[in-house]
Design a protein around this motif. Structure first.
Motif, PDB file in Angstrom:
ATOM      1  N   LEU A 216       0.856  -1.185   0.000  1.00 20.97           N
ATOM      2  CA  LEU A 216       0.000   0.000   0.000  1.00 20.97           C
ATOM      3  C   LEU A 216       0.890   1.232   0.000  1.00 20.97           C
ATOM      4  N   TYR A 217       0.707   2.081  -1.003  1.00 18.17           N
ATOM      5  CA  TYR A 217       1.525   3.278  -1.158  1.00 18.17           C
ATOM      6  C   TYR A 217       0.628   4.500  -1.073  1.00 18.17           C
ATOM      7  N   THR A 218       0.880   5.363  -0.100  1.00 17.55           N
ATOM      8  CA  THR A 218       0.092   6.572   0.089  1.00 17.55           C
ATOM      9  C   THR A 218       0.791   7.761  -0.552  1.00 17.55           C
ATOM     10  N   VAL A 219       0.114   8.418  -1.480  1.00 16.80           N
ATOM     11  CA  VAL A 219       0.666   9.563  -2.199  1.00 16.80           C
ATOM     12  C   VAL A 219       0.570  10.812  -1.326  1.00 16.80           C
ATOM     13  N   THR A 220       1.627  11.638  -1.343  1.00 15.68           N
ATOM     14  CA  THR A 220       1.669  12.849  -0.540  1.00 15.68           C
ATOM     15  C   THR A 220       2.110  14.047  -1.383  1.00 15.68           C
ATOM     16  N   LEU A 221       1.940  15.221  -0.835  1.00 14.84           N
ATOM     17  CA  LEU A 221       2.333  16.455  -1.515  1.00 14.84           C
ATOM     18  C   LEU A 221       3.829  16.435  -1.848  1.00 14.84           C
ATOM     19  N   GLY A 236       1.402  -7.215  -6.101  1.00 17.77           N
ATOM     20  CA  GLY A 236       0.334  -6.269  -6.371  1.00 17.77           C
ATOM     21  C   GLY A 236       0.520  -5.039  -5.516  1.00 17.77           C
ATOM     22  N   LEU A 237      -0.073  -3.914  -5.947  1.00 19.28           N
ATOM     23  CA  LEU A 237       0.105  -2.651  -5.224  1.00 19.28           C
ATOM     24  C   LEU A 237      -1.203  -1.877  -5.238  1.00 19.28           C
ATOM     25  N   VAL A 238      -1.537  -1.297  -4.087  1.00 20.65           N
ATOM     26  CA  VAL A 238      -2.646  -0.349  -3.987  1.00 20.65           C
ATOM     27  C   VAL A 238      -2.050   1.038  -3.777  1.00 20.65           C
ATOM     28  N   VAL A 264      -2.022  -2.877 -10.304  1.00 21.42           N
ATOM     29  CA  VAL A 264      -1.912  -1.659  -9.501  1.00 21.42           C
ATOM     30  C   VAL A 264      -3.311  -1.071  -9.381  1.00 21.42           C
ATOM     31  N   VAL A 265      -3.794  -0.950  -8.158  1.00 23.46           N
ATOM     32  CA  VAL A 265      -5.148  -0.481  -7.892  1.00 23.46           C
ATOM     33  C   VAL A 265      -5.091   0.943  -7.367  1.00 23.46           C
TER      34      VAL A 265
END
Length: 352
Positions: A216-221, A236-238, A264-265
């Motif tokens: 799980l990859y959380t996108v940030t500024l 797999g990646l979310v 990739v979700v």
């Protein structure tokens, strides 16, 4: 001839609800299922026959997929051949929103599976564990809960496993279903449903062929994508994108390259509302990313999306099945296109 009493199996996994003071500072999970059930007031008044089993004694943060798949197998066995009408699972609240959804995907029977826990441990005033267990037992034993899959019950609220989230680190009212609200409540000891969940969507356990690694990859500024380098060892990646499913333009090529190798979700990090499909058109927008091979998660939050992707990959689902499953489970596509036969076909959120 006397009617057979409802039989409930309570399986304890540990967590705050089972914690007592440790040798050092802080509490640790030590209480058995027998000790937990002994602390529940008014249990005899329910007329429900409760069987107990200490399955694990771990904090919620230390549970693994292996623990949950073994638990699901036990539940399947006891509810199909063991004369059990419903199941209650007690565990740490840290991971309830994930474990309950995994159990929901793996539980194909009609017997209710109800997950509960506590926010206040037994050593402090106002411990909520006994009340939550009693409400969970009443729910698991209620005929109105049959066929609903896995439910989460705390603070007398009944939530669908696929919708519920932990929204506060300490509040007793932490569990919420932001997109739908609770399914119902336990009122004066009676289960009162106000709505029914979406179509049940389950993955037969016998289809599981491997143990995937899903990140799980959380996108940030200002995200430059450095942490994505670790994704090359994943199956797999979310991606928890910004807003309705956006990422900085610097990430677009990296995510597109990953999507050629693994599923990739794309989910939203906001925790409520859907990932869109066609509103924005700039590089890194939801439509741009999905054109490049990312799969939209719909209304599924990133944590639920990761659980679903893990389950699909464990069952060796291909790209078309993964896309169809997320469209169905995420509420943005045709639920009848779920890759496996569903136990029941219920209408999408019938209100009482």
């Amino acid at each position: 001839m006397a009617e057979k009493p409802t039989s409930i199996l309570m399986l304890s996994l540990g967590g705050t609800i089972a914690m007592t003071s440790g040798r050092d500072a802080g509490v640790v999970p030590t209480l058995t299922a027998e000790q937990l059930i002994a602390a529940v007031p008014g249990l005899a008044d329910t007329g429900i026959d409760v069987h107990v089993h200490t399955f694990r004694q771990l904090p919620g943060a230390s549970l693994e997929f292996d623990d949950l798949t073994a638990l699901a197998a036990l539940i399947a066995d006891r509810t199909t051949t063991g004369g059990i009408d419903g199941v209650v699972v007690t565990q740490g609240t840290d991971t309830i929103e994930e474990t309950a959804y995994l159990l929901d995907l793996l539980h194909t029977g009609d017997a209710p599976v109800v997950v509960t826990g506590a926010m206040r441990n037994p050593t402090i005033a106002g411990a909520d564990g006994p009340a939550n267990v009693l409400a969970a037992i009443r729910t698991a034993g209620s005929p109105t809960a049959r066929g609903l899959g896995t439910l989460v019950v705390l603070a007398d609220e009944i939530h669908a496993a696929g919708q519920v989230r932990k929204t506060h680190s300490t509040s007793g009212g932490t569990f919420r279903s932001p997109n739908t609200g609770p399914l119902g409540h336990v009122v004066e000891g009676t289960v009162r449903l106000l709505a029914r969940p979406l179509h049940r969507m389950t993955v037969p356990m016998e289809t599981a062929t491997r143990v995937p690694r899903v990140g799980l990859y959380t996108v940030t500024l200002g995200d430059d994508g450095l942490l994505l380098t670790g994704a090359h060892g994943l199956d797999g990646l979310v991606v928890a994108g910004l807003g309705v499913g956006h990422v900085p333009r610097h990430l677009v090529e990296k995510l597109a390259a990953l999507a050629t190798r693994i599923p990739v979700v794309l989910a939203s990090r906001t925790g409520a509302g859907p990932v869109l499909a066609s509103t924005y058109g700039f590089p890194g927008s939801e439509s741009d990313l999905q054109r490049r091979g990312l799969v939209g998660a719909g209304f599924l939050d990133p944590y639920k999306a990761r659980i679903l992707l893990w389950t699909l990959l464990a069952a060796d689902a291909g790209p078309d099945s993964i896309a169809a499953a997320f469209a169905a489970a995420g509420g943005t596509g045709d639920p009848t296109r779920w890759p496996w036969p569903t136990p029941s076909q219920q209408p999408e959120m019938q209100h009482a």
